[in-house]
Write a protein that holds these residues in place. Structure first.
Motif, short mmCIF file in Angstrom:
data_model
loop_
_atom_site.label_atom_id
_atom_site.label_comp_id
_atom_site.label_asym_id
_atom_site.label_seq_id
_atom_site.Cartn_x
_atom_site.Cartn_y
_atom_site.Cartn_z
N PHE A 40 0.84 -1.21 0.00
CA PHE A 40 0.00 0.00 0.00
C PHE A 40 0.87 1.25 0.00
CE2 PHE A 40 -1.85 3.41 2.57
CZ PHE A 40 -2.97 3.73 1.80
N TYR A 41 1.90 1.29 0.86
CA TYR A 41 2.74 2.49 0.95
C TYR A 41 3.64 2.64 -0.27
CZ TYR A 41 1.14 3.06 5.74
OH TYR A 41 0.36 3.25 6.84
N ASP A 43 2.65 1.85 -3.32
CA ASP A 43 1.73 2.45 -4.30
C ASP A 43 1.50 3.92 -4.00
OD1 ASP A 43 1.53 0.09 -5.65
OD2 ASP A 43 -0.33 -0.55 -4.66
N GLN A 44 1.42 4.26 -2.69
CA GLN A 44 1.18 5.64 -2.30
C GLN A 44 2.32 6.54 -2.78
OE1 GLN A 44 1.05 6.53 1.91
NE2 GLN A 44 -0.65 7.96 1.57
N GLU A 47 1.89 7.15 -6.40
CA GLU A 47 0.75 8.05 -6.63
C GLU A 47 1.15 9.50 -6.39
OE1 GLU A 47 -2.96 9.21 -7.77
OE2 GLU A 47 -2.08 7.22 -7.89
N ILE A 48 1.98 9.76 -5.35
CA ILE A 48 2.44 11.12 -5.07
C ILE A 48 3.24 11.66 -6.24
CG2 ILE A 48 3.99 12.47 -3.57
CD1 ILE A 48 3.16 10.57 -1.28
N ASP A 51 0.85 12.62 -9.00
CA ASP A 51 0.15 13.88 -8.72
C ASP A 51 1.05 15.07 -9.01
OD1 ASP A 51 -2.10 12.53 -7.95
OD2 ASP A 51 -1.75 12.71 -5.79
N LYS A 66 5.98 12.50 0.45
CA LYS A 66 6.84 11.33 0.24
C LYS A 66 7.60 10.96 1.52
CE LYS A 66 9.05 10.58 -3.55
NZ LYS A 66 9.98 10.68 -4.69
N ALA A 69 5.14 9.10 3.77
CA ALA A 69 4.86 7.77 3.24
C ALA A 69 6.07 6.85 3.39
CB ALA A 69 4.44 7.87 1.77
#
Length: 376
Positions: A40-41, A43-44, A47-48, A51, A66, A69
């Motif tokens: 999950f982290y 992928d996070q 994603e950052i 963005d 970042k 995360a």
């Protein structure tokens, strides 16, 4: 028996504390949850970055997001079970069997070693009982002897003899403050005595790193009052003069110690060493050790006559049988003390003839002759 039960419990607790984690089995659900959190982290973080590429967040916001995360990812990774943590049932059984073997073998091994090298057959002997036993110098160690004396003095602080015995032991161990305290107690309980006072002063000097301070000086002065020939006290008083820069006085005091001392006295080498360090010539004592005390007690006229008789006997022996350079120097000094300069000059000539083949002896003789003024 109680002590053995206690040792067994302590050993078991120690072994279990190490082996218990090995018996823990991580479930598949726990492992799956930890892996999912890590993914999950990861992928996070991606994603950052997306963005920021779309312009939805600034550089500063991206760095802050970042960082947060990444911290959570590191924590999730640390909590994730290792491959060896998720074991199957057979492997878990093997681990538990190994733990049981270790739990039983470690205490058994300890008992076997103790049985081989220890003394389990001896009865218990508390320290108090050991201290009450008679001291046998052939079998007892210094530390135990000191412990016994200290225990005795703790119960009998007014035993002056015990303090007097303990002082030299402390000195040999380098416990100079304790030695000084022991001598002070001995002096308080047994009274003033020259050697005891000199020992107190020596302990104080050592405690002060070799400097003769006022407390030590007073002890030495009192020792000399009681015994004008106390060598240790005289030496340290000369040492005090040397430390204060009164070098001529110190040299004269050292030389006086030698003249008062019997031949072969243990302290002569160190006293002559100080004389040499101050620019003097090492000298030999002039008084026969067995007759010195008796002569010192005579009236002045009789004392000089007795010394004259000793000198004549020494001269006769040297003329007939010869002797060492030290003996010839002693004869020269004796004539100097008696004020018989002419006889001293004659003895010097005879000594040079007797020592003609002894270069070292001649050098020592000539140095003494120069010091005594017999060359003029």
């Amino acid at each position: 028996m109680t002590i053995w039960i206690l040792f067994a419990v302590m050993t078991g607790a120690a072994v279990l504390a190490v082996l218990l984690p090995l018996s823990r089995r991580v479930s598949a659900e726990e492992a799956s949850s930890a892996v999912g959190e890590r993914l999950f982290y990861e992928d996070q973080l991606k994603e950052i970055e997306r963005d920021r590429a779309r312009g939805l967040i600034s550089d500063a916001e991206m760095r802050a997001a970042k960082a947060e995360a990444a911290r959570r990812l590191i924590r999730a990774t640390a909590d994730e079970p290792k491959p060896t943590d998720t074991v199957d049932e057979p492997a878990l059984r093997r681990r538990r069997a190994a733990s049981a073997i270790a739990l039983s073998s470690v205490p058994l091994l300890a008992l076997a070693v103790y049985g081989a090298y220890g003394s389990p057959h001896l009865p218990a002997q508390p320290i108090a009982a050991r201290l009450q036993q008679t001291i046998d110098p052939a079998t007892i160690g210094v530390a135990e002897a000191v412990a016994r004396i200290e225990a005795h003095l703790a119960d009998n602080p007014e035993d002056g003899r015990g303090w007097d015995v303990l002082g030299p032991v402390y000195m040999r161990q380098g416990r100079f403050e304790d030695a000084a305290n022991a001598y002070l107690n001995a002096l308080r309980l047994l009274g003033e005595e020259p050697t005891r006072l000199a020992n107190l002063g020596e302990a104080l000097v050592n405690a002060d790193a070799g400097v003769v301070k006022e407390r030590a000086r007073l002890a030495f002065a009192r020792a000399v009052e009681l015994d004008a020939n106390q060598p240790k006290a005289l030496f340290y008083l000369a040492r005090a003069a040397e430390q204060e820069g009164n070098l001529a006085q110190a040299k004269a005091q050292y030389e006086d110690i030698v003249r008062r001392s019997p031949p072969g006295a243990a302290w002569l080498p160190i006293v002559n060493e100080r004389i040499a360090a101050l620019g003097g010539v090492p000298i030999a004592p002039t008084i026969d050790p067995q007759a010195g005390a008796a002569i010192a007690a005579l009236p002045e006229e009789d004392r000089l006559a007795a010394i004259g008789g000793m000198v004549e006997r020494l001269e006769a022996r040297l003329m007939e049988n010869g002797g060492t350079a030290e003996e010839w120097v002693r004869l020269l000094r004796s004539y100097s003390v008696l004020g018989q300069r002419e006889r001293g000059a004659q003895a010097l000539a005879q000594a040079r003839a007797a020592l003609a083949e002894d270069a070292a002896g001649l050098a020592s003789l000539n140095a003494a002759a120069t010091e005594l003024g017999l060359e003029n």
